[in-house]
Design an enzyme around this catalytic site. Structure first.
Site, PDB file in Angstrom:
ATOM      1  N   ARG A 237      51.073  36.180  36.400  1.00 28.60           N
ATOM      2  CA  ARG A 237      52.258  36.252  35.551  1.00 28.60           C
ATOM      3  C   ARG A 237      53.485  35.868  36.374  1.00 28.60           C
ATOM      4  O   ARG A 237      53.543  36.123  37.582  1.00 28.60           O
ATOM      5  CB  ARG A 237      52.447  37.672  35.003  1.00 28.60           C
ATOM      6  CG  ARG A 237      51.389  38.081  34.011  1.00 28.60           C
ATOM      7  CD  ARG A 237      51.545  37.363  32.663  1.00 28.60           C
ATOM      8  NE  ARG A 237      50.576  37.803  31.674  1.00 28.60           N
ATOM      9  CZ  ARG A 237      49.494  37.119  31.313  1.00 28.60           C
ATOM     10  NH1 ARG A 237      49.234  35.942  31.859  1.00 28.60           N
ATOM     11  NH2 ARG A 237      48.677  37.584  30.391  1.00 28.60           N
ATOM     12  N   HIS A 285      51.477  27.076  31.873  1.00 25.92           N
ATOM     13  CA  HIS A 285      50.633  28.209  31.471  1.00 25.92           C
ATOM     14  C   HIS A 285      49.369  27.726  30.749  1.00 25.92           C
ATOM     15  O   HIS A 285      49.102  28.110  29.593  1.00 25.92           O
ATOM     16  CB  HIS A 285      51.417  29.199  30.603  1.00 25.92           C
ATOM     17  CG  HIS A 285      50.890  30.599  30.704  1.00 25.92           C
ATOM     18  ND1 HIS A 285      51.690  31.705  30.802  1.00 25.92           N
ATOM     19  CD2 HIS A 285      49.612  31.070  30.734  1.00 25.92           C
ATOM     20  CE1 HIS A 285      50.942  32.794  30.881  1.00 25.92           C
ATOM     21  NE2 HIS A 285      49.672  32.427  30.848  1.00 25.92           N
TER      22      HIS A 285
HETATM   23  P1  NDP Z   1      40.725  42.300  35.694  1.00 28.97           P
HETATM   24  O1  NDP Z   1      41.298  43.549  35.133  1.00 28.97           O
HETATM   25  O2  NDP Z   1      39.286  42.016  35.484  1.00 28.97           O
HETATM   26  O3  NDP Z   1      40.989  42.249  37.272  1.00 28.97           O
HETATM   27  C1  NDP Z   1      42.185  42.681  37.864  1.00 28.97           C
HETATM   28  C2  NDP Z   1      41.905  42.978  39.323  1.00 28.97           C
HETATM   29  O4  NDP Z   1      43.167  43.294  39.965  1.00 28.97           O
HETATM   30  C3  NDP Z   1      40.984  44.166  39.523  1.00 28.97           C
HETATM   31  O5  NDP Z   1      39.937  43.792  40.381  1.00 28.97           O
HETATM   32  C4  NDP Z   1      41.877  45.238  40.141  1.00 28.97           C
HETATM   33  O6  NDP Z   1      41.181  45.979  41.132  1.00 28.97           O
HETATM   34  C5  NDP Z   1      42.966  44.425  40.809  1.00 28.97           C
HETATM   35  N1  NDP Z   1      44.229  45.184  40.872  1.00 28.97           N
HETATM   36  C6  NDP Z   1      44.918  45.750  39.857  1.00 28.97           C
HETATM   37  N2  NDP Z   1      46.031  46.367  40.304  1.00 28.97           N
HETATM   38  C7  NDP Z   1      46.031  46.194  41.661  1.00 28.97           C
HETATM   39  C8  NDP Z   1      46.928  46.580  42.687  1.00 28.97           C
HETATM   40  N3  NDP Z   1      48.024  47.303  42.437  1.00 28.97           N
HETATM   41  N4  NDP Z   1      46.619  46.214  43.958  1.00 28.97           N
HETATM   42  C9  NDP Z   1      45.503  45.518  44.235  1.00 28.97           C
HETATM   43  N5  NDP Z   1      44.614  45.102  43.295  1.00 28.97           N
HETATM   44  C10 NDP Z   1      44.882  45.440  42.023  1.00 28.97           C
HETATM   45  O7  NDP Z   1      41.630  41.108  35.124  1.00 28.97           O
HETATM   46  P2  NDP Z   1      41.212  39.575  34.901  1.00 28.97           P
HETATM   47  O8  NDP Z   1      40.569  39.066  36.131  1.00 28.97           O
HETATM   48  O9  NDP Z   1      40.493  39.423  33.612  1.00 28.97           O
HETATM   49  O10 NDP Z   1      42.678  38.923  34.676  1.00 28.97           O
HETATM   50  C11 NDP Z   1      43.652  38.966  35.704  1.00 28.97           C
HETATM   51  C12 NDP Z   1      44.986  38.432  35.202  1.00 28.97           C
HETATM   52  O11 NDP Z   1      44.927  37.015  35.038  1.00 28.97           O
HETATM   53  C13 NDP Z   1      45.442  38.924  33.830  1.00 28.97           C
HETATM   54  O12 NDP Z   1      46.014  40.215  33.901  1.00 28.97           O
HETATM   55  C14 NDP Z   1      46.445  37.866  33.428  1.00 28.97           C
HETATM   56  O13 NDP Z   1      47.738  38.254  33.857  1.00 28.97           O
HETATM   57  C15 NDP Z   1      46.019  36.625  34.214  1.00 28.97           C
HETATM   58  N6  NDP Z   1      45.596  35.527  33.324  1.00 28.97           N
HETATM   59  C16 NDP Z   1      46.260  34.337  33.377  1.00 28.97           C
HETATM   60  C17 NDP Z   1      45.875  33.281  32.577  1.00 28.97           C
HETATM   61  C18 NDP Z   1      46.539  31.942  32.667  1.00 28.97           C
HETATM   62  O14 NDP Z   1      46.237  31.062  31.871  1.00 28.97           O
HETATM   63  N7  NDP Z   1      47.430  31.717  33.622  1.00 28.97           N
HETATM   64  C19 NDP Z   1      44.748  33.402  31.629  1.00 28.97           C
HETATM   65  C20 NDP Z   1      44.093  34.690  31.677  1.00 28.97           C
HETATM   66  C21 NDP Z   1      44.524  35.713  32.490  1.00 28.97           C
HETATM   67  P3  NDP Z   1      41.220  47.594  41.115  1.00 28.97           P
HETATM   68  O15 NDP Z   1      40.520  47.999  39.876  1.00 28.97           O
HETATM   69  O16 NDP Z   1      40.569  48.007  42.388  1.00 28.97           O
HETATM   70  O17 NDP Z   1      42.671  47.953  41.091  1.00 28.97           O
END
Ligand code: NDP
Length: 322
Positions: A237, A285
């Site tokens: 984002r 995007h």
């Molecule tokens: P997931 O929820 O599957 O993965 C998110 C990961 O981030 C988890 O492994 C989590 O690990 C980690 N995480 C979360 N908070 C923290 C933190 N504070 N510090 C370190 N690690 C953290 O999400 P997705 O992979 O499905 O999607 C990720 C993002 O991709 C979406 O939120 C969206 O913003 C973006 N996106 C962008 C698109 C585009 O076209 N540009 C399209 C689709 C998505 P843990 O559980 O250990 O915290």
């Protein structure tokens, strides 16, 4: 599939994005899957008691809490930050995100392209080709260009698999330790391991969800811990990035380039400095769009599960914010 629902549902399509007409994007997909479906739009929601589910992409704030019989809040994408931004979000209603292989494939192909185009100097070749210049650059082997993925979740793992298959060593960083990671991923977690993770990243990919903890993550402090001349890819984002810190890091040579797909303001304004900066690649995007057929299908399936008293597998954890 629609037989799982006792009757054609009433679903509100709630969006405020100036670049997306939700009816044109997905209305016919819903009508094909659920003949008789009652679709409602923000300009005329009709009787609010009827609405059972809301499909959202930047929903107008305050509307969701006015729907007394709402059972499901469905995000149009993998992220839910555009929903949790509503201070009046009714937090007892399940919020589901889209999880689908088409999104994983889109993201993996974009990120692999972004790493290759920078690491192999493809923009130099494009510029040379325009002038019929035949000139090879020194080879840096993929095995010598480690890619670090901040946010190794569903999409991060798909990117890790794709990058590894073409020879890039891959690291991943999460907030907590993750079980069952593939053997080709070097795993880090938590603040205490962030420095060690960053120190190895020739390319840093941001795939974190946008939460209070991750907003502004891509700033001077993180950039200063990367190897000098590293490349940044932000496919998460726009609010993860401190734009002035990126420009300063590029100017000082700490970063050599950035590939950016998400921005704090979208569309990116025409006079924004990123457009004209030769070190920055801007895409609008498009890293991983979701197929509208999948969105309609998952929305109807999730609503059916909830009406049967079950929790859909793609429910986000509102406590964590993703
Ligand atoms: P997931 O929820 O599957 O993965 C998110 C990961 O981030 C988890 O492994 C989590 O690990 C980690 N995480 C979360 N908070 C923290 C933190 N504070 N510090 C370190 N690690 C953290 O999400 P997705 O992979 O499905 O999607 C990720 C993002 O991709 C979406 O939120 C969206 O913003 C973006 N996106 C962008 C698109 C585009 O076209 N540009 C399209 C689709 C998505 P843990 O559980 O250990 O915290």
């Amino acid at each position: 599939m629609t037989s799982d629902l006792p009757k054609p549902p009433c679903i509100a399509l709630l969006g405020t994005s100036p670049t997306l007409d939700l009816d044109a994007f997905i209305g016919d997909q819903f009508r094909a899957l659920s003949p008789g479906i009652d679709l409602r739009f923000p300009q005329d929601l009709g009787c609010l008691e009827d609405i059972e589910a809301a499909l959202c992409w930047f929903p107008p704030h305050g509307v969701l809490k006015k729907l007394p019989n709402l059972r499901l809040i469905q995000s149009l994408s993998a992220g839910i930050d555009h929903i949790t931004a509503d201070a009046d979000l009714p937090r007892t209603i399940p919020v589901c995100r889209i999880v689908d292989t088409t999104v994983e494939e889109g993201m993996a192909s974009y990120v692999t392209w972004a790493v290759i185009q920078h690491h192999r100097g493809m923009r130099v070749y494009q510029a040379n080709a325009a002038e019929a210049v035949w000139k090879q650059q020194p080879t840096v082997w993929p095995r010598d260009h480690r890619v670090g993925i901040a946010g190794l979740g569903v999409l991060g793992l798909a990117c890790a698999r794709a990058l590894s298959s073409v020879g890039y060593p891959v690291s991943g960083w999460n907030s907590r330790p993750k079980a069952d990671l593939p053997p080709y991923v070097r795993a880090f977690h938590g603040e205490e391991q962030l420095g060690d993770f960053l120190a190895e990243c020739s390319s840093l990919i941001c795939l974190l969800p946008l939460t209070d903890q991750t907003r502004g993550f891509l700033g001077a402090k993180v950039f200063s811990q990367l190897p000098r001349g590293a490349h940044l890819v932000n496919v998460a984002r726009g609010a993860h990035l401190v734009e002035s810190d990126l420009l300063a890091a590029l100017e000082g040579g700490q970063l050599s380039g950035a590939t950016l797909d998400a921005f704090s303001q979208e569309p990116l304004p025409k006079d924004h400095p990123f457009w004209a900066d030769p070190r920055i690649v801007v895409t609008p995007h498009i890293a991983a769009h979701t197929d509208p057929r999948i969105i309609a299908q998952q929305t109807l399936e999730n609503l059916a599960l909830i009406l049967q008293g079950q929790r859909p597998p793609t429910c986000a954890d509102l406590g964590q914010g993703y």
